[in-house]
Design a protein around this motif. Structure first.
Motif, mmCIF file in Angstrom:
data_model
loop_
_atom_site.group_PDB
_atom_site.id
_atom_site.type_symbol
_atom_site.label_atom_id
_atom_site.label_comp_id
_atom_site.label_asym_id
_atom_site.label_seq_id
_atom_site.Cartn_x
_atom_site.Cartn_y
_atom_site.Cartn_z
ATOM 1 N N ILE A 14 0.861 -1.179 0.000
ATOM 2 C CA ILE A 14 0.000 0.000 0.000
ATOM 3 C C ILE A 14 0.897 1.228 0.000
ATOM 4 C CG2 ILE A 14 -1.746 1.273 1.280
ATOM 5 C CD1 ILE A 14 -2.723 -1.423 2.337
ATOM 6 N N ASP A 15 0.662 2.101 -0.979
ATOM 7 C CA ASP A 15 1.439 3.332 -1.093
ATOM 8 C C ASP A 15 0.892 4.328 -0.076
ATOM 9 O OD1 ASP A 15 3.015 5.429 -1.857
ATOM 10 O OD2 ASP A 15 1.939 5.826 -3.720
ATOM 11 N N PRO A 16 1.698 4.736 0.883
ATOM 12 C CA PRO A 16 1.189 5.656 1.896
ATOM 13 C C PRO A 16 1.055 7.088 1.381
ATOM 14 C CG PRO A 16 3.506 5.236 2.287
ATOM 15 C CD PRO A 16 3.081 4.356 1.127
ATOM 16 N N GLY A 17 1.482 7.375 0.149
ATOM 17 C CA GLY A 17 1.423 8.735 -0.382
ATOM 18 C C GLY A 17 2.615 9.542 0.096
ATOM 19 N N LEU A 18 2.471 10.823 0.060
ATOM 20 C CA LEU A 18 3.565 11.702 0.464
ATOM 21 C C LEU A 18 3.666 11.777 1.983
ATOM 22 C CD1 LEU A 18 3.008 14.688 -1.988
ATOM 23 C CD2 LEU A 18 4.762 12.944 -2.134
ATOM 24 N N ALA A 19 4.882 12.041 2.427
ATOM 25 C CA ALA A 19 5.097 12.273 3.852
ATOM 26 C C ALA A 19 4.411 13.582 4.235
ATOM 27 C CB ALA A 19 6.594 12.333 4.143
ATOM 28 N N PRO A 20 4.038 13.750 5.491
ATOM 29 C CA PRO A 20 3.358 14.996 5.902
ATOM 30 C C PRO A 20 4.163 16.251 5.563
ATOM 31 C CG PRO A 20 3.253 13.363 7.657
ATOM 32 C CD PRO A 20 4.126 12.787 6.588
ATOM 33 N N GLU A 21 5.485 16.192 5.710
ATOM 34 C CA GLU A 21 6.304 17.373 5.399
ATOM 35 C C GLU A 21 6.208 17.718 3.921
ATOM 36 O OE1 GLU A 21 8.141 14.413 6.406
ATOM 37 O OE2 GLU A 21 7.573 14.781 8.482
ATOM 38 N N ASP A 22 6.180 16.679 3.078
ATOM 39 C CA ASP A 22 6.075 16.907 1.633
ATOM 40 C C ASP A 22 4.722 17.494 1.267
ATOM 41 O OD1 ASP A 22 8.645 16.002 1.208
ATOM 42 O OD2 ASP A 22 8.007 13.949 0.756
ATOM 43 N N ARG A 23 3.661 17.047 1.935
ATOM 44 C CA ARG A 23 2.331 17.604 1.677
ATOM 45 C C ARG A 23 2.270 19.068 2.084
ATOM 46 N NH1 ARG A 23 0.316 12.365 3.267
ATOM 47 N NH2 ARG A 23 0.026 13.111 5.393
ATOM 48 N N VAL A 24 2.880 19.404 3.208
ATOM 49 C CA VAL A 24 2.903 20.804 3.657
ATOM 50 C C VAL A 24 3.688 21.648 2.656
ATOM 51 C CG1 VAL A 24 3.809 22.353 5.440
ATOM 52 C CG2 VAL A 24 2.586 20.276 6.103
ATOM 53 N N PHE A 25 4.865 21.155 2.238
ATOM 54 C CA PHE A 25 5.665 21.903 1.268
ATOM 55 C C PHE A 25 4.909 22.092 -0.033
ATOM 56 C CE2 PHE A 25 8.616 22.031 -2.303
ATOM 57 C CZ PHE A 25 9.332 23.170 -1.982
ATOM 58 N N ARG A 26 4.274 21.031 -0.516
ATOM 59 C CA ARG A 26 3.512 21.127 -1.762
ATOM 60 C C ARG A 26 2.388 22.155 -1.621
ATOM 61 N NH1 ARG A 26 1.273 15.846 -4.671
ATOM 62 N NH2 ARG A 26 3.433 15.733 -5.348
ATOM 63 N N GLY A 27 1.702 22.145 -0.491
ATOM 64 C CA GLY A 27 0.621 23.111 -0.274
ATOM 65 C C GLY A 27 1.133 24.541 -0.235
ATOM 66 N N ILE A 28 2.258 24.763 0.449
ATOM 67 C CA ILE A 28 2.836 26.112 0.519
ATOM 68 C C ILE A 28 3.287 26.562 -0.861
ATOM 69 C CG2 ILE A 28 4.790 27.439 1.401
ATOM 70 C CD1 ILE A 28 4.531 25.811 4.004
ATOM 71 N N ALA A 29 3.958 25.674 -1.604
ATOM 72 C CA ALA A 29 4.429 26.032 -2.945
ATOM 73 C C ALA A 29 3.262 26.344 -3.867
ATOM 74 C CB ALA A 29 5.278 24.895 -3.526
ATOM 75 N N ARG A 30 2.199 25.547 -3.794
ATOM 76 C CA ARG A 30 1.020 25.840 -4.617
ATOM 77 C C ARG A 30 0.393 27.167 -4.225
ATOM 78 N NH1 ARG A 30 -1.675 19.995 -4.947
ATOM 79 N NH2 ARG A 30 -0.665 19.321 -6.866
ATOM 80 N N GLY A 31 0.310 27.415 -2.924
ATOM 81 C CA GLY A 31 -0.270 28.677 -2.456
ATOM 82 C C GLY A 31 0.517 29.878 -2.944
ATOM 83 N N ILE A 32 1.837 29.797 -2.863
ATOM 84 C CA ILE A 32 2.677 30.900 -3.343
ATOM 85 C C ILE A 32 2.516 31.064 -4.850
ATOM 86 C CG2 ILE A 32 5.066 31.635 -3.673
ATOM 87 C CD1 ILE A 32 5.677 30.374 -0.927
#
Length: 168
Positions: A14-32
């Motif tokens: 089962i692929d757990p997806g991105l690590a929580p830190e990666d999800r936060v970074f992705r969200g911040i980068a998308r927001g910017i």
């Protein structure tokens, strides 16, 4: 029996997806990225709104008129637009081959000791704002360019690129 030949049951990974830190970074980068895009749209809308009175007064001839005589109520951007495109094309004509040649030399032909220095110089040039190079060109190259421009206008004015309607 057929049960003896069936492959053994192996649990799925089962692929757990991105690590929580990666999800936060992705969200911040998308927001910017979205905020920068929104800011650019807002600037474009503001400039468009500010242009409405001019376009109402002059219509589409504002883009095709080359004269800039506000005292006679004749203004247009055609001359500036053509000059801007010409300068950009000339810059690309010289800049692209020069950049390719520099990159090729640095990566393939430069000795290792020289390579580090050249990479530093290119990085330093990239860090200097373009306006600094523009001012350097204005104060140091413009006097010589004016003489060249005058000569080109006098001897090659039969080529539309070098034709100058005012006193060169």
């Amino acid at each position: 029996s057929g049960a003896d030949h069936d492959p053994p049951d192996v649990p799925r990974v089962i692929d757990p997806g991105l690590a929580p830190e990666d999800r936060v970074f992705r969200g911040i980068a998308r927001g910017i990225g979205l905020s920068v895009f929104g800011l650019i749209l807002a600037i474009g809308a503001f400039i468009g709104y500010q242009a409405i009175p001019t376009l109402r007064n002059y219509g589409t001839r504002f883009f095709t008129e080359s004269a800039w005589l506000p005292e006679q109520n004749k203004i247009g951007l055609a001359g500036a637009l053509v000059g801007t495109v010409e300068v950009a094309l000339i810059a690309l004509f010289f800049g692209i081959p020069l950049a390719w040649a520099a990159a090729l030399f640095i990566t393939e032909y430069a000795p290792p000791k020289l390579r580090a220095a050249l990479v530093s110089i290119v990085d330093l040039m990239a860090a200097i704002p373009g306006i600094v190079f523009g001012l350097w060109g204005l104060f140091l190259l413009q006097p010589q360019a004016a003489n060249l421009s005058r000569w080109l206008s006098q001897h090659l004015s039969w080529i539309p690129l070098f034709k100058v309607d005012t006193d060169p």
